[in-house]
Every structure is written in C-alpha cells, then in structure tokens.
Design a protein around this motif. Structure first.
Motif, PDB file in Angstrom:
ATOM      1  N   ILE A  75      -2.868  -4.657  13.178  1.00  0.00           N
ATOM      2  CA  ILE A  75      -3.227  -3.399  13.838  1.00  0.00           C
ATOM      3  C   ILE A  75      -4.612  -2.994  13.365  1.00  0.00           C
ATOM      4  N   LEU A  76      -5.488  -2.709  14.309  1.00  0.00           N
ATOM      5  CA  LEU A  76      -6.814  -2.175  13.975  1.00  0.00           C
ATOM      6  C   LEU A  76      -6.826  -0.671  14.196  1.00  0.00           C
ATOM      7  N   THR A  77      -7.412   0.067  13.261  1.00  0.00           N
ATOM      8  CA  THR A  77      -7.611   1.510  13.431  1.00  0.00           C
ATOM      9  C   THR A  77      -8.919   1.897  12.765  1.00  0.00           C
ATOM     10  N   LEU A  88       2.500  10.409   2.443  1.00  0.00           N
ATOM     11  CA  LEU A  88       3.833   9.809   2.441  1.00  0.00           C
ATOM     12  C   LEU A  88       4.060   8.981   3.699  1.00  0.00           C
ATOM     13  N   ASP A  89       3.636   9.522   4.854  1.00  0.00           N
ATOM     14  CA  ASP A  89       3.771   8.767   6.106  1.00  0.00           C
ATOM     15  C   ASP A  89       2.930   7.494   6.067  1.00  0.00           C
ATOM     16  N   THR A  90       1.721   7.611   5.537  1.00  0.00           N
ATOM     17  CA  THR A  90       0.821   6.455   5.483  1.00  0.00           C
ATOM     18  C   THR A  90       1.425   5.323   4.660  1.00  0.00           C
ATOM     19  N   ILE A  91       1.883   5.633   3.450  1.00  0.00           N
ATOM     20  CA  ILE A  91       2.450   4.596   2.566  1.00  0.00           C
ATOM     21  C   ILE A  91       3.738   4.044   3.142  1.00  0.00           C
ATOM     22  N   ALA A  92       4.622   4.935   3.656  1.00  0.00           N
ATOM     23  CA  ALA A  92       5.915   4.485   4.176  1.00  0.00           C
ATOM     24  C   ALA A  92       5.741   3.572   5.384  1.00  0.00           C
ATOM     25  N   CYS A  93       4.835   3.943   6.301  1.00  0.00           N
ATOM     26  CA  CYS A  93       4.644   3.140   7.525  1.00  0.00           C
ATOM     27  C   CYS A  93       3.992   1.798   7.217  1.00  0.00           C
ATOM     28  N   THR A  94       2.967   1.785   6.353  1.00  0.00           N
ATOM     29  CA  THR A  94       2.308   0.508   6.039  1.00  0.00           C
ATOM     30  C   THR A  94       3.234  -0.414   5.257  1.00  0.00           C
ATOM     31  N   ARG A  95       4.072   0.136   4.402  1.00  0.00           N
ATOM     32  CA  ARG A  95       5.049  -0.695   3.695  1.00  0.00           C
ATOM     33  C   ARG A  95       6.050  -1.313   4.665  1.00  0.00           C
ATOM     34  N   GLU A  96       6.519  -0.508   5.622  1.00  0.00           N
ATOM     35  CA  GLU A  96       7.473  -1.031   6.601  1.00  0.00           C
ATOM     36  C   GLU A  96       6.836  -2.141   7.431  1.00  0.00           C
ATOM     37  N   LEU A  97       5.578  -1.938   7.835  1.00  0.00           N
ATOM     38  CA  LEU A  97       4.885  -2.974   8.612  1.00  0.00           C
ATOM     39  C   LEU A  97       4.700  -4.248   7.797  1.00  0.00           C
ATOM     40  N   ARG A  98       4.403  -4.092   6.507  1.00  0.00           N
ATOM     41  CA  ARG A  98       4.181  -5.253   5.654  1.00  0.00           C
ATOM     42  C   ARG A  98       5.465  -6.078   5.481  1.00  0.00           C
ATOM     43  N   ARG A  99       6.618  -5.411   5.502  1.00  0.00           N
ATOM     44  CA  ARG A  99       7.892  -6.128   5.402  1.00  0.00           C
ATOM     45  C   ARG A  99       8.096  -7.062   6.589  1.00  0.00           C
ATOM     46  N   TYR A 100       7.513  -6.695   7.729  1.00  0.00           N
ATOM     47  CA  TYR A 100       7.625  -7.533   8.934  1.00  0.00           C
ATOM     48  C   TYR A 100       6.401  -8.440   9.110  1.00  0.00           C
ATOM     49  N   GLY A 101       5.560  -8.485   8.068  1.00  0.00           N
ATOM     50  CA  GLY A 101       4.395  -9.355   8.121  1.00  0.00           C
ATOM     51  C   GLY A 101       3.264  -8.835   8.972  1.00  0.00           C
ATOM     52  N   VAL A 102       3.225  -7.543   9.237  1.00  0.00           N
ATOM     53  CA  VAL A 102       2.185  -6.934  10.062  1.00  0.00           C
ATOM     54  C   VAL A 102       1.227  -6.159   9.161  1.00  0.00           C
ATOM     55  N   VAL A 104      -2.393  -3.735   8.563  1.00  0.00           N
ATOM     56  CA  VAL A 104      -3.201  -2.690   9.196  1.00  0.00           C
ATOM     57  C   VAL A 104      -4.608  -2.792   8.617  1.00  0.00           C
ATOM     58  N   LEU A 105      -5.602  -2.914   9.489  1.00  0.00           N
ATOM     59  CA  LEU A 105      -6.993  -2.992   9.052  1.00  0.00           C
ATOM     60  C   LEU A 105      -7.690  -1.672   9.377  1.00  0.00           C
ATOM     61  N   PHE A 106      -8.039  -0.908   8.315  1.00  0.00           N
ATOM     62  CA  PHE A 106      -8.781   0.349   8.460  1.00  0.00           C
ATOM     63  C   PHE A 106     -10.267  -0.008   8.387  1.00  0.00           C
ATOM     64  N   MET A 107     -10.917  -0.050   9.527  1.00  0.00           N
ATOM     65  CA  MET A 107     -12.224  -0.677   9.634  1.00  0.00           C
ATOM     66  C   MET A 107     -13.306   0.082   8.865  1.00  0.00           C
ATOM     67  N   ASN A 108     -13.402   1.401   9.029  1.00  0.00           N
ATOM     68  CA  ASN A 108     -14.449   2.161   8.331  1.00  0.00           C
ATOM     69  C   ASN A 108     -14.212   2.230   6.832  1.00  0.00           C
ATOM     70  N   ASP A 109     -12.945   2.136   6.397  1.00  0.00           N
ATOM     71  CA  ASP A 109     -12.609   2.237   4.972  1.00  0.00           C
ATOM     72  C   ASP A 109     -12.556   0.871   4.296  1.00  0.00           C
ATOM     73  N   GLY A 110     -12.609  -0.211   5.087  1.00  0.00           N
ATOM     74  CA  GLY A 110     -12.606  -1.555   4.502  1.00  0.00           C
ATOM     75  C   GLY A 110     -11.311  -1.910   3.810  1.00  0.00           C
ATOM     76  N   ILE A 111     -10.178  -1.471   4.337  1.00  0.00           N
ATOM     77  CA  ILE A 111      -8.877  -1.722   3.709  1.00  0.00           C
ATOM     78  C   ILE A 111      -8.012  -2.522   4.665  1.00  0.00           C
ATOM     79  N   ASN A 112      -7.464  -3.634   4.131  1.00  0.00           N
ATOM     80  CA  ASN A 112      -6.473  -4.424   4.852  1.00  0.00           C
ATOM     81  C   ASN A 112      -5.184  -4.374   4.042  1.00  0.00           C
ATOM     82  N   THR A 113      -4.122  -3.831   4.635  1.00  0.00           N
ATOM     83  CA  THR A 113      -2.889  -3.587   3.879  1.00  0.00           C
ATOM     84  C   THR A 113      -2.205  -4.870   3.415  1.00  0.00           C
TER      85      THR A 113
END
Length: 515
Positions: A75-77, A88-102, A104-113
């Motif tokens: 997912i790009l954002t 809390l929503d940010t950590i919970a959602c990215t953790r859930e996505l990571r469990r399914y191998g998905v 999230v790339l935060f482009m301006n912040d340079g973070i790939n979960t």
C-alpha cells in the motif's frame, strides 16, 4: 508482478483540499505505472473524513478487507497523517497488514512497515500526527467559543427559525405553530399529548416536513429558550478529540449564554408562565418523564433484576408498536439486544395490558358494589348528599367563569401580539361552543338535581372497574409489578395481594440463535 494499492484522504471538502485530493490520486497512479514490476490494483480514497478515527472511513475499511484477502501486497500513502492521526489505529492496522504479508510505504516519511525498525519510526511519526490533531482540535474549539460569544449561531434551523451563515431569522409559517403550542400549554392548560394530537389533526408540519407530532417533540419546543429570544450554546461538547463522540454538557464546560440575542417569537411573560407550568406538572406527576406510562417502573427482568424500559418501533404499515425490554439488554435507541442480559425478547405494551386485565378479571370481587361505594365516598367528600344542587350548580358556574377568563386571556394575547387575529377568532368560537354546552348542562342539573351527577359518576366508575373504559391511573394503582423471564413466562402481582398470576406467552425472540 507485484500488485500495489494506494490510499489517500482529505479531512474536508474545501476547494483547496479537493484539488489536493485529486492530485494525490493522479500522482499515485502515475508513480505505480512507472515501476516495471508493479501493477496498480486500486486507489482507495476517503474524502471529507477525519483521520483521528477509522470508524467512518468506508474506503479504508474496504482496503483492509481486500489486503487481508490477498488482493495486493503493498500500500502506498503520502504520509502517516494521511493514513491515520491516531497512534493506536496506526500501529494496530499496520501490524494486522504485516501478519498477512502486506506492507505500507509512507512515501514522504520514508517508512516501509516491512522493515525491521519500521514500527519504532512509525510510532514516533504517528505520535507527532496525533499531537498535531489535538492542537488543531483545541484551536478549533477555542475559535468556536469566541465566535459563540460574539453571537454567531452554531447548529441547524428549527421550527420557527432559519439558521444560515451564523445568523438566525424568524420563519413566519413555523413561528405561528410555535405560538399556538405555547398558548395551548400556558394559557389553555392543555397537555403535551393533546397539543400534539391537535396539531396532527390540523395537518401542521414539523420542521422535518412530517405531520407526526409527539408529546416529547412538544416538550422540547416548550423548553427551547430560543423562542424567547435567548441563545444558549455548548449544550453538548466533545470530550475526546479522537473519537469525536458528543455528550450532553452537564457542567463539564461553561455554557455560552446571550440573553435577548435575536427576535423572540413569544413574549417573555408567556415563556416564564410556560416554564413555571412545566415545573408544576412535573412535580405533580412524580418524577415526570419516568412515570408517564402505565408500566413505567412496573416491569422487571426475571434474569438480571433490572427494570424494563419502553421502545417504540414503526412497522412497515406505518403503525407504531411500543414494547418493553430489559434495560441492561436493550441498546439505546436501537431495540436490539446484546450480551448485557440473556432475556432475549421484549414484551409488547398491549400484551402486558391484556395480561394485567386477565389477572384482575379472576378476582372474586363485586365490582358493582365497589362502584356504588366509590360514588358514595365521592358524594360525601364533596358534599353531594344534602347539598348536591348547590354544589353541582356552583361547579358548572365555576367552569363558565373559567371560560370567561380564557376568553379575556385570548384578547390579552392578541393585543400583546402573541397570537394572530385568526387564532383569536378561532379560540373564541370554540369557547363560545363550550359555554353553550355548559349552559345546557346547568339547566339540566337545575331541573334534576338528585340524579344527574350521581348517575354520571356511577356510570363512569362502573365502566372503569369493568374494563369498559381505559384508565391508566386505575390499572397503575392496582399493579404491583410484572416479572418477565427468558422462556416467555410472565408473573403478575397486584398491590396488597400475596397471589401471583403466571402466564406463558410466545416470546418475540428472533430466530438467530442465543442472544
């Protein structure tokens, strides 16, 4: 090929935000097309919604569902604040996505979960986004309060007033209805249910354009200080900037009160008279709202012991049906049950009354004798025996005098501008008809002093105790309580009696398994 999705969000629908919204979507589409190993799956977009909660973001929820279903792997954002402003929503959602191998790339912040240290950096950025949201909320609330103090009106239009661009102006058509409501209650001393019925029969429309009036609607109008020209704001407030849940202000925040803020629809004298009458009737009826129904406080849950509360549901044919459900098992305003209690069904109001009548009907009581004794007691109390002619005549004369006073009050209201000339004429015509009827009754009592009043009392009391005439006061005084159980059993007990009546009724439990 790696299937990639993108997510973008703006919090308002202003023009500058709308342009940003469109440009974000175009940017992501072009960016993904330029990557040789990437394939665009979908651009998920939420417009005009807050980032402090994910509850009302339909596109966000659809994206999470598709991600967990394996529709894409990345997912790009734009940045963390576009994804969520709630840590809390940010950590919970990215953790859930990571469990399914998905990832999230935060482009301006340079973070790939999917990176090892992503959650640490994400927590820092999410905390900054949440703090910025808190500051923005504080600035908005401060600005709104200052504007309220300057007289700017927040809220929607209401019956009798149009609210637009922070101003409030009288709506003549609605104002006439408001004047009638206040006059009927304060001057004519009519009840709210009677007023609602008369307005509905006359075809008057509510603010929403319907002709369905209720007594609670009338009470809300009678208590609204705007009709006297005053403005009270911040009656509700938002204690949590993350959930945005509004609550009634019971002193948690200071109200903004501006007397004589705008043009009044009713006079100050009538307003004060109505407020005094509301308090008087509330004291007379006990606790007011809680005791207005026959079964209020009289039905108990056999499973958890809590009281039953009433819920009204409108059927498909337009007929309203009132039911009673356990307080701990009924979700407020929905009529559905949850895990607070396992009672699982609701008792219809008409069925509860029928069970009560059946219990009373089994009593070995001489109702005719009770009616005769009641009449005798009333006659003694008001001195009907021996002085019946005088008292009956004085009672009817008193009613005639009251009608005369009402007619004078109508003229006063007309000259003070509280009612229109048409209303004045209509009320006078009605009072004249009532006076004619009373004059006829007065002549009848003078000719037959011993029989008229006594016979009337006997007939009315006999009809009540035999169930021919509905009397909520009669049934309410007889009933001690109804106890409702999960299996459809209902137990009834009457005041002063040790006997318990047991009924087995077919519950209206929905066929969806246990509650």
């Amino acid at each position: 090929m790696i299937r990639v999705a993108s997510y973008c969000r703006v919090s308002t629908d202003r023009e500058d935000q709308a342009n940003s919204f469109e440009s974000q979507q175009r940017y992501f589409k072009e960016y993904i097309r330029r990557q040789p190993d990437w394939e665009l799956y979908e651009v998920y977009a939420d417009e005009g919604v807050t980032g402090t909660s994910t509850k009302k973001r339909a596109a966000f929820h659809r994206m999470m569902h598709d991600a967990c279903s394996g529709c894409f792997r990345l997912i790009l954002t734009k940045e963390v604040s576009r994804f969520s402003r709630n840590i809390l929503d940010t950590i919970a959602c990215t953790r859930e996505l990571r469990r399914y191998g998905v990832g999230v790339l935060f482009m301006n912040d340079g973070i790939n979960t999917l990176d090892p240290d992503a959650e640490l950096r994400l927590s820092i950025m999410a905390s900054i986004a949440q703090e910025e949201s808190r500051r923005t909320s504080s600035r908005v609330k401060w600005g709104q309060t200052r504007r309220m103090e300057q007289g700017v009106v927040f809220g929607r239009s209401l019956l009798g007033y149009d609210v637009k661009d922070g101003g409030i102006a009288v709506n003549p058509e609605g104002a006439e209805i408001v004047k009638q409501i206040f006059y009927k209650y304060g001057i004519e001393k009519k009840g709210t249910t009677t007023i609602a019925k008369e307005l509905q029969e006359a075809g008057y429309k509510t603010r929403r354009g319907t002709a369905e009036w209720s007594n609670s609607h009338i009470v809300k109008i009678l208590k609204n200080e705007k009709y006297a020209g005053d403005l009270v704001q911040k009656k509700t407030y938002t204690p949590d900037y993350l959930s945005h849940t509004r609550k009634y202000n019971h002193g948690e925040e200071e109200l903004v009160i501006l007397p004589d803020h705008h043009e009044a629809i009713i006079s100050r004298e009538l307003w004060e008279l109505v407020q005094s009458e509301l308090k008087k009737r509330d004291r007379r009826s006990g606790s007011g709202h809680a005791n207005r129904y026959l079964f209020s406080g009289k039905i108990r849950c056999g499973e958890c012991g809590a009281s039953f509360v009433s819920r009204t549901k409108k059927r498909k044919n337009g007929v309203s049906c009132k039911r009673w459900g356990c307080y701990t098992a009924v979700m407020k305003g929905s009529g559905q049950t949850h895990g607070g209690c396992r009672i699982g069904w609701m008792l219809r109001d008409d069925l509860a009354l029928e069970l009560l009548k059946q219990a009373i009907g089994t009593l070995q009581v001489n109702w005719a004798e009770i009616a005769a004794q009641t009449v005798a007691a009333i006659q003694t109390a008001v001195c009907l025996e021996g002085e019946q002619k005088t008292d009956s005549i004085s009672l009817l004369t008193h009613e005639l005098d009251r009608l005369t006073e009402k007619k004078e009050a109508v003229l006063d209201a007309f000259f003070s501008g509280s009612i229109s000339e048409a209303d004045m004429k209509r009320m006078n015509e009605r009072y004249n008809r009532e006076q004619d009827t009373l004059q006829i009754r007065l002549q009848t009592v003078k000719r037959h002093p011993k029989t008229t009043r006594t016979q009337e009392l006997k007939e009315r009391i006999f009809d009540i105790v035999n169930g021919l005439t509905e009397s909520e006061a009669f049934y309410k005084n007889l009933l001690d309580r109804l106890v409702v159980f999960r299996n459809g059993r209902v137990e009834a007990s009457l005041n002063g009696l040790s006997q318990v009546w047991t009924f087995q009724v077919e519950s209206n439990r929905k066929k969806r398994g246990p509650v």
